[in-house]
Design an enzyme around this catalytic site. Structure first.
Site: not given
Length: 239
Positions: A78, A105, A143, A158
């Site tokens: 993140p 963690e 893809r 897309d």
């Protein structure tokens, strides 16, 4: 968990056809103790466990020795660079990627310092581990490899490929429970269909993700549509 995700659908067929080569390695195979421990308590105290550095170093060294030096070693996190369609396109042009999956963690910081070339985030939220983000990244990147998706045009159309969200899609029947397919899609007029789809993609992006329009190179016609919608909203607010 990861192997199962790579065996299905487009990814599974791409591997079977030799279009992409996906290898999964278990960190426990790179431990030296009899219990195959890959985590430990954090220095300084605190909750949770931290993935140890040694197994990851050995795993990446094994990949280098057997597969060659990777073009990038990615750590889903993140805290990383935001993963977008443009980033997927960038990764698809690299021949050899390694993804390290954290847990608990996180991973020992020395992994990020000495091994990882880039941390990458699929969104501003926290998951239990890096396996799902890794699968997301692999799917999005694969893809874009030529031949993986049967109809190359579907990739071009897309969402986010042009910087816009995708236009609405419909299939049979033409009428369902009082909901009808737009008449233009049944007209057979390909020029008008293309124009409608461009307009709908722009309108959907304008309404749902206006932030995507900041850097979008629009045609003159698309700019006129956008100006008309904006003016209409202003007039509505004034009335």
């Amino acid at each position: 968990m990861v192997r199962a995700g790579l065996q299905e659908g487009i990814l599974g067929r791409a591997v079977g056809n030799g279009l992409i080569d996906l290898q999964v390695h278990d960190l426990r195979d790179f431990t030296t103790d009899r219990h195959k421990v890959v985590d430990d308590t954090p220095f300084g105290g605190g909750p949770g466990m931290v993935l140890k550095a040694e197994p990851m170093f050995r795993a990446v060294e094994h990949v280098r020795d057997t597969r060659g030096t990777p073009d990038a070693v990615l750590l889903p996190s993140p805290q990383g660079r935001r993963f977008t369609q443009a980033v997927a396109g960038e990764y698809s042009r690299r021949a050899h990627l390694v993804l390290l999956c954290g847990r608990y963690e996180g991973v020992d910081e020395r992994v990020s310092t000495a091994l990882v070339t880039e941390e990458v985030s699929i969104g501003d939220f926290v998951l239990s581990g890096g396996e799902l983000p890794a699968l997301v990244i692999v799917d999005a990147v694969a893809r874009l490899v030529p031949g993986v998706v049967g109809d190359a045009e579907s990739v071009v159309r897309d969402s986010f490929t042009r910087g816009l969200l995708d236009h609405p899609h419909y299939t049979r029947p033409a009428s369902l429970r009082g909901l009808d397919v737009p008449a233009v899609l049944l007209s057979g007029h390909h020029g008008e269909i293309d124009r409608w789809r461009r307009q709908q993609a722009l309108r959907r992006t304008y309404e749902r993700r206006p932030d995507l329009l900041a850097d979008e190179a629009l045609t003159d016609e698309e700019r006129q549509w956008l100006a008309a919608w904006t003016a209409g909203e202003r007039n509505g607010a004034q009335s």
